[in-house]
Write a protein that holds these residues in place. Structure first.
Motif, PDB file in Angstrom:
ATOM      1  N   LEU A 198      36.594  12.226 -44.884  1.00 24.46           N
ATOM      2  CA  LEU A 198      37.824  13.018 -44.994  1.00 24.46           C
ATOM      3  C   LEU A 198      39.065  12.250 -44.536  1.00 24.46           C
ATOM      4  CD1 LEU A 198      38.937  15.963 -45.462  1.00 24.46           C
ATOM      5  CD2 LEU A 198      38.693  16.280 -42.997  1.00 24.46           C
ATOM      6  N   ILE A 199      38.928  11.541 -43.433  1.00 28.07           N
ATOM      7  CA  ILE A 199      40.124  11.042 -42.749  1.00 28.07           C
ATOM      8  C   ILE A 199      40.794   9.908 -43.526  1.00 28.07           C
ATOM      9  CG2 ILE A 199      40.855   9.881 -40.594  1.00 28.07           C
ATOM     10  CD1 ILE A 199      40.411  12.884 -40.165  1.00 28.07           C
ATOM     11  N   GLY A 200      40.004   9.072 -44.204  1.00 24.64           N
ATOM     12  CA  GLY A 200      40.592   8.020 -45.029  1.00 24.64           C
ATOM     13  C   GLY A 200      41.375   8.634 -46.192  1.00 24.64           C
ATOM     14  N   TYR A 201      40.809   9.690 -46.753  1.00 24.83           N
ATOM     15  CA  TYR A 201      41.465  10.414 -47.859  1.00 24.83           C
ATOM     16  C   TYR A 201      42.788  11.021 -47.382  1.00 24.83           C
ATOM     17  CZ  TYR A 201      41.901  15.033 -50.292  1.00 24.83           C
ATOM     18  OH  TYR A 201      42.345  16.182 -50.902  1.00 24.83           O
ATOM     19  N   LEU A 202      42.776  11.621 -46.197  1.00 23.34           N
ATOM     20  CA  LEU A 202      44.010  12.228 -45.671  1.00 23.34           C
ATOM     21  C   LEU A 202      45.056  11.152 -45.384  1.00 23.34           C
ATOM     22  CD1 LEU A 202      42.621  14.968 -43.206  1.00 23.34           C
ATOM     23  CD2 LEU A 202      43.202  15.181 -45.634  1.00 23.34           C
ATOM     24  N   ASN A 203      44.614  10.019 -44.843  1.00 21.81           N
ATOM     25  CA  ASN A 203      45.558   8.933 -44.533  1.00 21.81           C
ATOM     26  C   ASN A 203      46.182   8.392 -45.821  1.00 21.81           C
ATOM     27  OD1 ASN A 203      46.750   7.318 -42.465  1.00 21.81           O
ATOM     28  ND2 ASN A 203      45.416   5.600 -43.036  1.00 21.81           N
ATOM     29  N   SER A 204      45.377   8.285 -46.872  1.00 22.12           N
ATOM     30  CA  SER A 204      45.923   7.795 -48.152  1.00 22.12           C
ATOM     31  C   SER A 204      46.958   8.771 -48.695  1.00 22.12           C
ATOM     32  CB  SER A 204      44.826   7.647 -49.205  1.00 22.12           C
ATOM     33  OG  SER A 204      43.860   6.767 -48.757  1.00 22.12           O
ATOM     34  N   ALA A 205      46.693  10.075 -48.541  1.00 21.37           N
ATOM     35  CA  ALA A 205      47.654  11.073 -49.027  1.00 21.37           C
ATOM     36  C   ALA A 205      48.971  10.943 -48.264  1.00 21.37           C
ATOM     37  CB  ALA A 205      47.073  12.477 -48.872  1.00 21.37           C
ATOM     38  N   ARG A 250      39.933   5.110 -34.069  1.00 24.48           N
ATOM     39  CA  ARG A 250      38.550   4.750 -33.721  1.00 24.48           C
ATOM     40  C   ARG A 250      37.862   4.134 -34.936  1.00 24.48           C
ATOM     41  NH1 ARG A 250      33.257   7.303 -32.280  1.00 24.48           N
ATOM     42  NH2 ARG A 250      32.168   5.464 -31.532  1.00 24.48           N
ATOM     43  N   MET A 251      38.135   4.690 -36.120  1.00 24.60           N
ATOM     44  CA  MET A 251      37.494   4.149 -37.321  1.00 24.60           C
ATOM     45  C   MET A 251      37.983   2.731 -37.590  1.00 24.60           C
ATOM     46  SD  MET A 251      37.225   7.540 -39.704  1.00 24.60           S
ATOM     47  CE  MET A 251      36.528   6.700 -41.105  1.00 24.60           C
ATOM     48  N   TYR A 252      39.269   2.506 -37.341  1.00 23.19           N
ATOM     49  CA  TYR A 252      39.801   1.158 -37.550  1.00 23.19           C
ATOM     50  C   TYR A 252      39.129   0.174 -36.582  1.00 23.19           C
ATOM     51  CZ  TYR A 252      42.911  -2.817 -37.814  1.00 23.19           C
ATOM     52  OH  TYR A 252      43.393  -4.098 -37.959  1.00 23.19           O
ATOM     53  N   LEU A 253      39.000   0.609 -35.321  1.00 27.52           N
ATOM     54  CA  LEU A 253      38.371  -0.263 -34.322  1.00 27.52           C
ATOM     55  C   LEU A 253      36.924  -0.576 -34.692  1.00 27.52           C
ATOM     56  CD1 LEU A 253      39.425   0.992 -30.779  1.00 27.52           C
ATOM     57  CD2 LEU A 253      39.749  -1.277 -31.778  1.00 27.52           C
ATOM     58  N   GLN A 254      36.206   0.449 -35.185  1.00 32.20           N
ATOM     59  CA  GLN A 254      34.780   0.235 -35.455  1.00 32.20           C
ATOM     60  C   GLN A 254      34.537  -0.514 -36.763  1.00 32.20           C
ATOM     61  OE1 GLN A 254      31.360   3.386 -35.774  1.00 32.20           O
ATOM     62  NE2 GLN A 254      31.656   2.762 -33.663  1.00 32.20           N
ATOM     63  N   ARG A 258      41.589  -1.955 -42.817  1.00 31.63           N
ATOM     64  CA  ARG A 258      42.992  -1.619 -42.571  1.00 31.63           C
ATOM     65  C   ARG A 258      43.444  -0.328 -43.258  1.00 31.63           C
ATOM     66  NH1 ARG A 258      44.177  -6.420 -46.073  1.00 31.63           N
ATOM     67  NH2 ARG A 258      45.408  -5.664 -47.814  1.00 31.63           N
ATOM     68  N   ARG A 259      42.598   0.206 -44.144  1.00 29.81           N
ATOM     69  CA  ARG A 259      42.907   1.533 -44.707  1.00 29.81           C
ATOM     70  C   ARG A 259      42.959   2.592 -43.621  1.00 29.81           C
ATOM     71  NH1 ARG A 259      38.822   3.887 -48.172  1.00 29.81           N
ATOM     72  NH2 ARG A 259      37.479   2.695 -46.799  1.00 29.81           N
ATOM     73  N   TYR A 260      42.305   2.297 -42.488  1.00 33.10           N
ATOM     74  CA  TYR A 260      42.265   3.288 -41.412  1.00 33.10           C
ATOM     75  C   TYR A 260      43.398   3.121 -40.406  1.00 33.10           C
ATOM     76  CZ  TYR A 260      37.659   4.128 -43.378  1.00 33.10           C
ATOM     77  OH  TYR A 260      36.633   4.408 -44.248  1.00 33.10           O
ATOM     78  N   THR A 375      45.836  -3.015 -54.538  1.00 35.65           N
ATOM     79  CA  THR A 375      46.031  -3.126 -53.087  1.00 35.65           C
ATOM     80  C   THR A 375      45.493  -4.441 -52.539  1.00 35.65           C
ATOM     81  OG1 THR A 375      43.897  -2.049 -52.736  1.00 35.65           O
ATOM     82  CG2 THR A 375      45.847  -0.626 -52.719  1.00 35.65           C
ATOM     83  N   ALA A 376      44.557  -5.046 -53.240  1.00 36.91           N
ATOM     84  CA  ALA A 376      43.856  -6.249 -52.756  1.00 36.91           C
ATOM     85  C   ALA A 376      43.276  -5.997 -51.369  1.00 36.91           C
ATOM     86  CB  ALA A 376      44.789  -7.452 -52.746  1.00 36.91           C
ATOM     87  N   ASP A 377      42.932  -4.754 -51.119  1.00 36.09           N
ATOM     88  CA  ASP A 377      42.390  -4.381 -49.805  1.00 36.09           C
ATOM     89  C   ASP A 377      40.871  -4.269 -49.924  1.00 36.09           C
ATOM     90  OD1 ASP A 377      41.530  -3.036 -47.566  1.00 36.09           O
ATOM     91  OD2 ASP A 377      43.274  -1.708 -47.468  1.00 36.09           O
ATOM     92  N   PRO A 378      40.120  -5.077 -49.161  1.00 36.43           N
ATOM     93  CA  PRO A 378      38.658  -5.067 -49.281  1.00 36.43           C
ATOM     94  C   PRO A 378      38.057  -3.677 -49.063  1.00 36.43           C
ATOM     95  CG  PRO A 378      39.388  -6.784 -47.759  1.00 36.43           C
ATOM     96  CD  PRO A 378      40.609  -6.009 -48.151  1.00 36.43           C
TER      97      PRO A 378
END
Ligand code: CAA
Length: 407
Positions: A198-205, A250-254, A258-260, A375-378
């Motif tokens: 959910l959270i990646g989807y919300l961040n993209s929005a 936390r997701m970015y740290l784990q 960078r999407r997080y 995006t060239a984002d892995p």
């Protein structure tokens, strides 16, 4: 309840914000005697008001029989000290997502409750394992991740750590079944199953909105038209921007993806104290729980010159989320059935694998490749499973087989 094998007894809930008050209500509706704890008396009064409103609304919608609301409320008591929880069989901690605060609460609970009591945290963003390890008996500690609004969403994620005992998990599952909740078992990993998607989807929005790709209303309406119960920006306000940012961090740290990294807009709103519905203002402004009919942007947002990409919605936000579901399945963290149960019962969203079947693996791969190229984002690389499904002789059949394989 302890030792009797029953499914109700005495419970404590520490922290009575949106989630804590909802969890206290769920327990009381399930027949438990519940003591809610907040240090400040005015926070207790607010929680009592929230539970009053929720139980009255449940009665008005026929979810509670007439008069049952009063019986539920009579099973709740309110205290300002954790010491009042000494005879509880189960305590759920739901204080704000601040590591030192949660550690302090757990240390106190560990000292106060009896040897047979279960301890649970409703954390969305912290390690359940590290909270458990700070207690004298980590075998009785679990994560119980409820969803907002807790009396409405039927799902609870049960998070076990490497230290949780099988007996604890059995007792917890029995208790949740008694409360009418469906559970999914999760290992302790950032985001667990539901927020992991959910959270990646919300961040993209939020990023789409901040970049001026589409208006707030265009984004939310497009996703509601795609079957979501509410748009992602409205959902961000419901979840709380502070909670979202904490989970993203936390997701970015784990995962190092960078999407997080929280959209700068979300961080700014949190710094400004505009946390969403609970503060009356976030991405939208609220009059009670209803967004006001304003078309102005969130404070401080100066959208770049219009370069509308609204025509790419909802797929541009939906497909990366479905791609994440396939990645989660591909790494063995959850099965398709678990993902579908999580999203449909935790967030009332359509099951992601139904959405994938409706779009079709080939179309989903084409959209995902476009996002990845742009995006060239892995983190946006098409999931291996998506590539495999799309390359099958009959992609729809291959998806069907993947879904059946895990039953
Ligand atoms: N007690 C019992 N039932 C209640 C209730 C209450 N207090 N309040 C509402 N309901 C029931 C209603 O009776 C209704 O049931 P039916 O569908 O059977 O008729 C249902 O809940 C919806 O209620 P409303 O019609 O009043 O409201 P709505 O249709 O506008 O829905 C909503 C509002 C429930 C918030 C819905 O939009 C929704 O579920 N949105 C998704 C929310 C979501 O995704 N939550 C999870 C977020 S992630 C999270 O919480 C975890 C984290 O860590 C971030």
């Amino acid at each position: 309840m302890a030792g009797t094998g029953g499914t109700s007894g005495r419970a404590g809930v520490v922290g009575l914000g949106t989630m804590g008050a909802g969890i206290a209500e769920v327990l009381a509706r399930g027949g438990w005697s519940v003591t809610g704890v907040e240090e400040q008396p005015d926070a207790l009064t607010r929680a009592e008001g929230r539970i009053m409103a929720s139980t009255a609304y449940a009665e008005s919608r026929g979810k509670l029989a007439e008069g049952e609301g009063a019986a539920v409320r009579a099973r709740l008591s309110y205290e300002t000290s954790i010491d009042a929880l000494a005879d509880c069989d189960l305590v759920v901690e739901a204080v704000p997502e601040l590591p030192e605060l949660k550690q302090r609460v757990f240390a106190r609970l560990d000292a106060v409750v009896g040897a047979n009591a279960l301890l649970a945290t409703n954390t969305s963003s912290l390690s359940v394992t590290s909270l458990a390890a700070s207690t004298s008996d980590p075998s009785r500690v679990v994560g119980l991740h409820f969803f907002n609004p807790a009396p409405v969403q039927p799902l609870v994620e049960v998070i076990s750590t490497v230290l949780t005992s099988a007996g604890t998990l059995d007792r917890v599952r029995e208790i949740l079944a008694g409360l009418g909740k469906t559970t999914i078992a999760c290992r302790d990993r950032a985001g667990f199953v539901v927020n992991g998607l959910l959270i990646g989807y919300l961040n993209s929005a939020a990023t789409w909105y901040e970049r001026g790709y589409a208006t707030r209303e265009e984004i939310d309406d497009a996703l509601v038209s795609a079957g979501m119960p509410m748009g992602p920006l409205a959902l961000l306000d419901l979840v709380g921007l502070d909670v979202t940012v904490a989970v993203l961090q936390r997701m970015y740290l784990q995962f190092g993806d960078r999407r997080y990294l929280p959209a700068p807009l979300l961080t700014s709103l949190v710094e400004a104290g505009l946390l969403g519905r609970k503060t009356g203002r976030g991405l939208y402004t609220y009059d009670g729980s209803t967004p006001t009919a304003t078309t102005t942007g969130a404070p401080g947002v100066v959208p770049p010159p219009p370069a509308s990409r609204a025509g790419e919605l909802p797929e541009a936000l939906l497909v990366p989320y479905l791609n994440d579901a396939l990645t989660m399945v591909g790494v063995g963290y959850a099965s398709p059935a678990t993902v579908d149960t999580g999203m449909s019962l935790g967030c009332r969203m359509p099951p992601p694998f139904d959405q994938l079947a409706a779009i079709g693996p080939e179309r989903a791969l084409a959209v995902q490749r476009q996002v990845f190229d742009e995006t060239a984002d892995p983190g946006y690389r098409p999931a291996l499973l998506l590539e495999q499904l799309a390359a099958a002789d009959d992609p729809d059949l291959a998806l069907h087989v993947l879904r059946r394989a895990d039953r």
